[in-house]
Design a protein around this motif. Sequence first.
Motif, PDB file in Angstrom:
ATOM      1  N   SER A 123       0.849  -1.004   0.070  1.00  0.00           N
ATOM      2  CA  SER A 123       0.170   0.052  -0.005  1.00  0.00           C
ATOM      3  C   SER A 123       0.952   1.284   0.105  1.00  0.00           C
ATOM      4  O   SER A 123       2.073   0.985   0.290  1.00  0.00           O
ATOM      5  N   SER A 124       0.337   2.478  -0.325  1.00  0.00           N
ATOM      6  CA  SER A 124       1.262   3.637  -0.415  1.00  0.00           C
ATOM      7  C   SER A 124       2.008   3.922   0.628  1.00  0.00           C
ATOM      8  O   SER A 124       2.943   4.693   0.750  1.00  0.00           O
ATOM      9  N   SER A 125       1.223   3.765   1.885  1.00  0.00           N
ATOM     10  CA  SER A 125       1.951   4.003   3.169  1.00  0.00           C
ATOM     11  C   SER A 125       3.298   3.222   3.403  1.00  0.00           C
ATOM     12  O   SER A 125       4.114   3.527   4.418  1.00  0.00           O
ATOM     13  N   GLU A 126       3.363   2.104   2.879  1.00  0.00           N
ATOM     14  CA  GLU A 126       4.333   1.239   3.027  1.00  0.00           C
ATOM     15  C   GLU A 126       5.470   1.526   1.739  1.00  0.00           C
ATOM     16  O   GLU A 126       6.272   0.582   1.535  1.00  0.00           O
ATOM     17  N   ASN A 127       5.267   2.659   0.999  1.00  0.00           N
ATOM     18  CA  ASN A 127       6.221   2.452  -0.146  1.00  0.00           C
ATOM     19  C   ASN A 127       7.808   2.124   0.044  1.00  0.00           C
ATOM     20  O   ASN A 127       8.228   1.453  -0.550  1.00  0.00           O
ATOM     21  N   TRP A 128       8.224   2.795   1.154  1.00  0.00           N
ATOM     22  CA  TRP A 128       9.652   2.581   1.254  1.00  0.00           C
ATOM     23  C   TRP A 128      10.003   1.330   1.972  1.00  0.00           C
ATOM     24  O   TRP A 128      10.736   0.424   1.492  1.00  0.00           O
TER      25      TRP A 128
END
Length: 142
Positions: A123-128
Amino acid sequence: MKNIILFSTLVLLFQVALYTCQTQKCNLKGKWKNQLGSTMNISKGQNDGYFTGSYLTTVTREKNVEIKISPISGVVHNSSEPIFAFLVKWSFSDSITSFIGQCFDDDKGERLETMWLLRAKASSSENWAATRVGSDVFRRLT
Ligand SMILES: *[C@@H]1O[C@H](CO)[C@@H](O)[C@H](O)[C@H]1NC(C)=O
Ligand SMILES: *[C@@H]1O[C@H](CO)[C@@H](O)[C@H](O)[C@H]1NC(C)=O
């Protein structure tokens, strides 16, 4: 006169040899293996500017998957000891790795020194958290 012809011929031969050496120094085409035992086959040398190939990794963080050969698609500069970049689209997981590096052929031997980024789906909150970085050195398999 004979000597001049002989000399010119030698000079010409030397130049041809030098040219061949320079243009062929470190060619990506062939089979390579990295420090972890992963192998790849690259189908073309640098003269074309683009190459394809296949990659078989020995390591994955994915659980309960069967590792399979995955396709490579890459670009390379047409030069001696060329820099290149390629993508591996993993065929057994929803992730992609991008490699960038240079081919060297010196007293340490012919090798591909690379850095990579692996992106797994998240998900975008876990990009890195979903992006890993590393480095690999590939040596030619003979
Ligand atoms: C790559 O370089 C070689 C040697 O200089 C040359 O013969 C060949 O045409 C070049 N290829 C491209 C696509 O520019
Ligand atoms: C590379 O080619 C050899 C056959 O020449 C094959 O056995 C091997 O599985 C190939 N490896 C990859 C990663 O495609």
